[in-house]
Scaffold this motif. Structure first.
Motif, mmCIF file in Angstrom:
data_model
loop_
_atom_site.group_PDB
_atom_site.id
_atom_site.type_symbol
_atom_site.label_atom_id
_atom_site.label_comp_id
_atom_site.label_asym_id
_atom_site.label_seq_id
_atom_site.Cartn_x
_atom_site.Cartn_y
_atom_site.Cartn_z
ATOM 1 N N ARG A 5 0.812 -0.961 -0.167
ATOM 2 C CA ARG A 5 -0.195 -0.276 0.075
ATOM 3 C C ARG A 5 0.907 1.604 0.047
ATOM 4 O O ARG A 5 0.917 2.442 -0.637
ATOM 5 N N GLU A 6 2.383 1.264 0.354
ATOM 6 C CA GLU A 6 2.958 2.673 0.708
ATOM 7 C C GLU A 6 3.307 2.618 -0.372
ATOM 8 O O GLU A 6 3.916 3.920 -1.107
ATOM 9 N N LEU A 7 4.220 1.544 -1.099
ATOM 10 C CA LEU A 7 4.450 1.835 -2.695
ATOM 11 C C LEU A 7 3.291 2.092 -3.503
ATOM 12 O O LEU A 7 3.521 2.488 -4.961
ATOM 13 N N ASN A 8 2.101 1.750 -3.870
ATOM 14 C CA ASN A 8 0.830 1.340 -4.424
ATOM 15 C C ASN A 8 -0.098 3.254 -3.932
ATOM 16 O O ASN A 8 -1.158 2.330 -3.519
ATOM 17 N N PRO A 9 0.067 4.166 -2.970
ATOM 18 C CA PRO A 9 -1.226 4.718 -2.769
ATOM 19 C C PRO A 9 -2.462 4.565 -3.645
ATOM 20 O O PRO A 9 -3.105 5.156 -2.549
ATOM 21 N N ASP A 10 -1.741 5.364 -3.888
ATOM 22 C CA ASP A 10 -3.034 5.635 -5.500
ATOM 23 C C ASP A 10 -3.611 4.574 -6.290
ATOM 24 O O ASP A 10 -4.750 4.644 -6.551
ATOM 25 N N SER A 11 -3.126 3.171 -6.083
ATOM 26 C CA SER A 11 -4.315 2.293 -6.548
ATOM 27 C C SER A 11 -3.405 0.989 -5.657
ATOM 28 O O SER A 11 -3.661 -0.153 -6.844
ATOM 29 N N TRP A 12 -3.307 0.801 -4.863
ATOM 30 C CA TRP A 12 -3.105 -0.825 -3.995
ATOM 31 C C TRP A 12 -4.189 -1.821 -3.967
ATOM 32 O O TRP A 12 -4.204 -2.615 -4.081
ATOM 33 N N TRP A 13 -5.514 -1.035 -4.931
ATOM 34 C CA TRP A 13 -6.693 -1.855 -4.853
ATOM 35 C C TRP A 13 -7.049 -2.385 -5.813
ATOM 36 O O TRP A 13 -7.549 -3.406 -5.982
ATOM 37 N N THR A 14 -6.055 -2.318 -6.906
ATOM 38 C CA THR A 14 -5.827 -3.201 -8.005
ATOM 39 C C THR A 14 -5.206 -4.312 -8.132
ATOM 40 O O THR A 14 -5.015 -4.642 -9.252
ATOM 41 N N GLY A 15 -4.905 -4.449 -7.087
ATOM 42 C CA GLY A 15 -3.796 -6.182 -6.862
ATOM 43 C C GLY A 15 -3.499 -6.096 -5.826
ATOM 44 O O GLY A 15 -3.507 -6.115 -5.002
ATOM 45 N N THR A 16 -2.527 -7.122 -5.972
ATOM 46 C CA THR A 16 -1.859 -7.524 -4.713
ATOM 47 C C THR A 16 -0.001 -7.326 -4.162
ATOM 48 O O THR A 16 0.232 -7.473 -5.458
ATOM 49 N N PRO A 17 0.066 -7.639 -2.864
ATOM 50 C CA PRO A 17 1.732 -7.598 -2.816
ATOM 51 C C PRO A 17 1.740 -8.720 -3.822
ATOM 52 O O PRO A 17 1.572 -10.005 -3.670
ATOM 53 N N ASP A 18 3.781 -8.785 -3.913
ATOM 54 C CA ASP A 18 3.962 -9.271 -5.225
ATOM 55 C C ASP A 18 4.981 -10.819 -4.053
ATOM 56 O O ASP A 18 4.488 -11.929 -5.183
ATOM 57 N N GLU A 19 4.519 -10.915 -2.899
ATOM 58 C CA GLU A 19 4.908 -11.828 -1.839
ATOM 59 C C GLU A 19 3.885 -12.510 -2.087
ATOM 60 O O GLU A 19 4.135 -13.696 -2.162
ATOM 61 N N TRP A 20 2.643 -12.428 -2.727
ATOM 62 C CA TRP A 20 1.608 -12.973 -2.175
ATOM 63 C C TRP A 20 1.714 -14.077 -3.270
ATOM 64 O O TRP A 20 0.557 -15.150 -3.526
ATOM 65 N N GLN A 21 1.922 -14.170 -4.468
ATOM 66 C CA GLN A 21 2.195 -14.591 -6.431
ATOM 67 C C GLN A 21 0.870 -15.228 -5.382
ATOM 68 O O GLN A 21 0.736 -16.678 -6.007
ATOM 69 N N TRP A 22 -0.492 -14.770 -6.158
ATOM 70 C CA TRP A 22 -1.991 -14.705 -6.667
ATOM 71 C C TRP A 22 -1.171 -15.629 -8.056
ATOM 72 O O TRP A 22 -1.472 -15.421 -9.171
#
Length: 186
Positions: free
Chosen positions: A169-186
């Protein structure tokens, strides 16, 4: 003459079958549409679907995919992922409220409520500002319940996953809700 027609037809069917088999064998190895960067390749994993749904803003289906993931693989991660999708909906809703984009709030409300063909002729109409409050409260309650379930399974693991999503969320403050953290590997 009939025998000739039947044998000709049998020959045509064998040729068509052979071509079909060749296409089925060679198509996955080609650089065709399935390899395009423009079209996501969906696996049978619900989380892969959920990630595409988040990107598209199809939050109802993202929630449903995460719920399927819990059904197939109940775990701390599965509950945290569902809770994250609830947060993503709320984050998107918050960004729309800041922009006072109530047309998109209404579209979000429709996305979360519409699911049948009947909705095309009898849409569930909700005033956008009221929809914002209803969605926010409902999401908050579902998030709290889901996060509590994850904590019951393993508070340490839950905290680790929340730390990952906080960094995201800190890295993507304006669009975090359009994806997931890279570590989660969905």
């Amino acid at each position: 003459m009939r025998a000739l027609s039947a044998s000709k037809r049998a020959w045509e069917l064998m040729v068509c079958f052979g071509v079909g088999v060749i296409l089925l064998v060679t198509l996955p190895h080609s650089n065709g549409w399935a390899q395009s960067d423009q079209i996501p390749i969906l696996t049978s994993k619900p989380l892969a679907h959920a990630k595409v749904f988040l990107s598209a803003g199809d939050y109802r289906r993202a929630v449903e995919a995460c719920q399927k993931n819990i059904d197939r693989n109940p775990s701390v991660e599965a509950y945290v992922y569902l809770a994250y999708v609830y947060q993503a909906i709320d984050g998107y809703l918050g960004s729309l409220a800041k922009q006072e984009d109530y047309v998109k709030v209404e579209q979000l409300a429709l996305n979360l409520t519409a699911r049948d063909i009947l909705d095309l002729i009898d849409p569930p109409n909700v005033m956008p500002r009221m929809a914002q409050e209803l969605i926010h409260e409902g999401i908050r309650q579902q998030f709290d319940v889901t996060a509590a379930m994850a904590n019951r399974l393993s508070r340490t693991q839950t905290e680790e996953l929340w730390a990952q999503q906080t960094r995201w969320r800190e890295l993507n403050p304006d669009s975090w809700w359009t994806g997931t953290p890279d570590e989660w590997q969905w």
